[in-house]
Design a protein around this motif. Structure first.
Motif, short mmCIF file in Angstrom:
data_model
loop_
_atom_site.label_atom_id
_atom_site.label_comp_id
_atom_site.label_asym_id
_atom_site.label_seq_id
_atom_site.Cartn_x
_atom_site.Cartn_y
_atom_site.Cartn_z
N GLY A 204 12.16 -11.66 -28.66
CA GLY A 204 11.81 -13.05 -28.90
C GLY A 204 12.78 -14.08 -28.38
N GLU A 205 13.87 -13.64 -27.74
CA GLU A 205 14.82 -14.62 -27.18
C GLU A 205 14.22 -15.25 -25.93
OE1 GLU A 205 18.89 -14.54 -27.12
OE2 GLU A 205 19.14 -12.74 -28.33
N THR A 206 14.27 -16.56 -25.84
CA THR A 206 13.74 -17.28 -24.68
C THR A 206 14.76 -18.31 -24.23
OG1 THR A 206 12.60 -18.90 -26.05
CG2 THR A 206 11.34 -16.96 -25.36
N ARG A 207 14.63 -18.72 -23.00
CA ARG A 207 15.47 -19.78 -22.43
C ARG A 207 14.59 -20.67 -21.56
NH1 ARG A 207 18.24 -17.07 -25.33
NH2 ARG A 207 20.40 -16.38 -25.02
N ARG A 208 14.99 -21.92 -21.41
CA ARG A 208 14.28 -22.82 -20.51
C ARG A 208 14.85 -22.63 -19.11
NH1 ARG A 208 10.97 -26.52 -22.67
NH2 ARG A 208 11.20 -27.87 -20.84
N ILE A 209 14.44 -21.53 -18.46
CA ILE A 209 14.93 -21.16 -17.14
C ILE A 209 13.75 -20.97 -16.21
CG2 ILE A 209 16.26 -19.47 -15.80
CD1 ILE A 209 17.57 -18.57 -18.42
N ARG A 210 13.81 -21.56 -15.03
CA ARG A 210 12.84 -21.30 -13.97
C ARG A 210 13.46 -20.24 -13.05
NH1 ARG A 210 10.71 -26.48 -10.98
NH2 ARG A 210 9.49 -26.54 -12.90
N THR A 211 12.76 -19.14 -12.83
CA THR A 211 13.34 -18.00 -12.13
C THR A 211 12.44 -17.50 -11.01
OG1 THR A 211 14.42 -17.27 -14.18
CG2 THR A 211 14.29 -15.67 -12.39
N LEU A 212 12.99 -17.43 -9.80
CA LEU A 212 12.34 -16.68 -8.73
C LEU A 212 13.09 -15.36 -8.59
CD1 LEU A 212 10.77 -17.73 -5.46
CD2 LEU A 212 12.44 -15.87 -5.39
N LEU A 213 12.38 -14.27 -8.86
CA LEU A 213 12.98 -12.95 -8.85
C LEU A 213 12.35 -12.13 -7.72
CD1 LEU A 213 13.81 -10.90 -12.02
CD2 LEU A 213 13.11 -9.79 -9.92
N HIS A 214 13.20 -11.58 -6.87
CA HIS A 214 12.74 -10.78 -5.73
C HIS A 214 13.14 -9.33 -5.95
CE1 HIS A 214 14.14 -8.78 -1.94
NE2 HIS A 214 12.91 -9.05 -1.59
N ALA A 215 12.23 -8.42 -5.62
CA ALA A 215 12.51 -6.99 -5.72
C ALA A 215 12.06 -6.30 -4.44
CB ALA A 215 11.77 -6.39 -6.92
N ALA A 216 12.83 -5.32 -4.01
CA ALA A 216 12.47 -4.51 -2.83
C ALA A 216 11.97 -3.15 -3.30
CB ALA A 216 13.68 -4.33 -1.92
N HIS A 217 10.80 -2.75 -2.79
CA HIS A 217 10.16 -1.55 -3.31
C HIS A 217 11.03 -0.30 -3.15
CE1 HIS A 217 7.19 1.74 -3.63
NE2 HIS A 217 6.60 0.91 -4.46
N HIS A 218 11.84 -0.24 -2.11
CA HIS A 218 12.72 0.91 -1.91
C HIS A 218 14.18 0.56 -2.20
CE1 HIS A 218 10.24 4.17 0.32
NE2 HIS A 218 9.50 3.52 -0.55
N ASP A 219 14.38 -0.27 -3.22
CA ASP A 219 15.73 -0.55 -3.68
C ASP A 219 16.36 0.75 -4.21
OD1 ASP A 219 18.03 -1.93 -4.35
OD2 ASP A 219 16.99 -3.50 -5.47
N ILE A 220 17.63 0.69 -4.55
CA ILE A 220 18.39 1.88 -4.97
C ILE A 220 17.69 2.57 -6.14
CG2 ILE A 220 20.59 2.67 -5.92
CD1 ILE A 220 21.87 0.29 -4.37
N GLY A 221 17.49 3.87 -6.01
CA GLY A 221 16.86 4.66 -7.07
C GLY A 221 15.42 4.29 -7.35
#
Length: 274
Positions: A204-221
């Motif tokens: 339930g913890e929230t923050r007033r943060i706008r986030t662009l999150l990028h992920a690479a499909h073949h990232d580590i592990g």
């Protein structure tokens, strides 16, 4: 309604390189901005370290006019005009288009211990989930960086790999000061004790943060049960989405590389500062 041009799906997800768009290239008629460099060798938060900091302002920037700030972890990697990210060129182009508000870019290198066998303090600064790094940015970097300039209009932060989770951690602890985040390929999986954010958000913890999150499909592990950097990014994004945060998730092919994040930076900044 925007139309997305056709792009074939890569069959080999490892051997993928994304091509930079025009906003990542020096454009005719767009003057290069001004870059000022200084050194911090007296840090209270990280005693004994030395680091370089660069401050970028676009051509024609009025120092008396209030400007927003974007902080960039791994400073020179992100500022280098021949690198994967080229953030100075991007800021110049977006300023010329008035696609973002007047902006001060602050590029902060991780600390080093001069003469040490293990000179870089990067992981010690970026990976912990505590407040030390964000307080260092706010108390020791920001006042020197904006000297002679006028700050106003909010602050964002951008980083990749460990710099990506450091960016998110900074905003998590101080959303009153830093409320916008770009995290490319964040290494949440190597935070001491593991990635805390999915559980915190689920509780339930929230923050007033706008986030662009990028992920690479073949990232580590990427297909391992443990230490899966790709999955940790997805789980963090899912927890942010379920808790109603202002989120944009971008998933690309390839491995743990700054290439795709660098290509995304112009549109990431547009979205972050919209």
């Amino acid at each position: 309604m925007p139309v997305v041009p056709f792009s074939p799906l890569a069959s080999d997800q490892e051997a993928v390189t994304y091509e930079h768009g025009p906003d990542s290239l020096a454009q005719p008629g767009v003057r290069a901005g001004t870059v000022r460099e200084f050194v911090i060798d007296d840090s209270r938060a990280y005693p004994g370290t030395i680091r370089r900091v660069w401050v970028h302002t676009a051509a024609g920037h009025d120092p008396s006019s209030p400007a927003a700030v974007t902080l960039f972890n791994d400073g020179w990697w992100y500022l280098d005009p021949a690198g994967d990210v080229r953030a100075g060129i991007v800021l110049d182009n977006l300023a010329a288009q008035r696609a973002i508000p007047p902006m001060i870019g602050i590029f902060v290198d991780p600390g080093e211990f001069p003469g040490s066998v293990m000179p870089k303090n990067r992981n010690n600064e970026y990976d912990p989930g505590d407040t030390r790094y964000v307080q260092f940015l706010l108390d020791e970097v920001l006042p020197r960086a904006i000297e002679g300039l006028t700050f106003g209009g909010g602050m964002g932060i951008c980083g990749g790999s460990s710099g990506g989770n450091a960016a998110f951690t900074a905003a998590w602890h101080r959303p009153d000061a830093i409320a916008r985040v770009i995290a490319f390929n964040p290494s949440f999986a190597q935070m001491p004790g593991g990635n805390p954010y999915p559980a915190l958000l689920a509780d339930g913890e929230t923050r007033r943060i706008r986030t662009l999150l990028h992920a690479a499909h073949h990232d580590i592990g990427w297909n391992d049960r443990e230490e899966n950097w790709f999955a940790e990014s997805l789980e963090t994004a899912a927890a942010l989405a379920r808790s109603g945060h202002d989120l944009r998730l971008v998933v690309g092919d390839g491995g743990h590389s700054p290439n795709h994040g660098g290509v995304l930076l112009p549109d990431a900044l547009r979205w972050l500062w919209r």
